[in-house]
Scaffold this active site. Sequence first.
Site, short mmCIF file in Angstrom:
data_model
loop_
_atom_site.label_atom_id
_atom_site.label_comp_id
_atom_site.label_asym_id
_atom_site.label_seq_id
_atom_site.Cartn_x
_atom_site.Cartn_y
_atom_site.Cartn_z
N GLU A 189 -0.11 11.26 7.23
CA GLU A 189 -1.06 10.74 6.26
C GLU A 189 -0.51 9.78 5.29
OE1 GLU A 189 -0.15 15.08 4.90
OE2 GLU A 189 -0.40 14.10 6.84
N HIS A 221 0.99 -0.40 1.71
CA HIS A 221 1.79 -0.42 0.32
C HIS A 221 3.47 -0.82 0.51
CE1 HIS A 221 -0.98 1.68 -2.31
NE2 HIS A 221 -1.36 1.89 -1.32
N HIS A 261 1.61 3.85 3.40
CA HIS A 261 2.63 2.83 3.30
C HIS A 261 3.64 2.34 4.64
CE1 HIS A 261 5.50 6.10 3.58
NE2 HIS A 261 5.28 6.54 2.60
N ASP A 310 4.39 -4.76 -4.26
CA ASP A 310 3.49 -4.13 -5.33
C ASP A 310 4.27 -4.77 -6.60
OD1 ASP A 310 2.06 -3.38 -3.29
OD2 ASP A 310 2.40 -1.33 -3.95
N ASP A 339 8.36 0.02 -8.94
CA ASP A 339 7.51 0.88 -8.25
C ASP A 339 8.07 1.93 -7.40
OD1 ASP A 339 4.77 1.62 -7.32
OD2 ASP A 339 5.19 0.30 -5.70
N GLU A 370 7.77 4.15 -3.50
CA GLU A 370 6.88 4.86 -2.42
C GLU A 370 7.43 6.20 -2.14
OE1 GLU A 370 4.13 3.68 -1.48
OE2 GLU A 370 4.15 1.43 -2.02
#
Length: 226
Positions: A53, A152, A58, A157, A8, A10
């Site tokens: 934003e 997040h 996260h 995750d 995963d 970010e």
Amino acid sequence: MSRSVLFDTETTGLDHREGHRVIEVACLELFNDLPTGRHLHHLIHPERDIPDEVIRIHGITLDHVREKPIFKLIAEELIAFLGPDEMLVAHNAPFDFGFLNAEFARHAHPPLPVTRMVDTLMMAKKRFPGMPNSLDALCRRFGIDLSARTAHNALLDCKLLAEVYIELTGGRQRGLSLAASVEAFTVATYEPRPDRTIRHVMVSEAELARHTAFLERIKAPIWLAS
């Protein structure tokens, strides 16, 4: 055994073509689609700003990654962990593949082939058409604890997705398939051994009566069904 990697990322935004970068990557090693406990995790300086934003999603700010390595410095370690030809599992995998391949291209590394891609979002959509299939939704559907997921986080995750992936692939009941297993069984025939003496067990009338009385207490026995 079959090795694969669940991973995963970010990022600083939704589209790498707009100059957004990876700021966190996490990978979990799987054997036969089950986690081994071995993992790789890095926070990464993106060499650019992180929009407010996105931080709200996260929680990663520039202060969190100010002293972290840039992607170039972790690329070789990441490539080694991903392996040369293992299947790569991710939720909404085209997004993560796109970002990693954009980072690899910046540093003259070959891209990850889409033939290695396993997308758990597509798996979930096929199994639960028309239903919410985000990671949160799937965790709730499978009864997976989400209490630690306040924002997040790539490594968390990955761990949650590993549990979801087990459910999607039937891993908790791996091998429980009568149809697939029936050919593995052979019919055994009993042949008395000459060195053994057969002893007949005699049942008394009283024992038979007690057994009959016990059976009569069972409601709707299947052996009496027509």
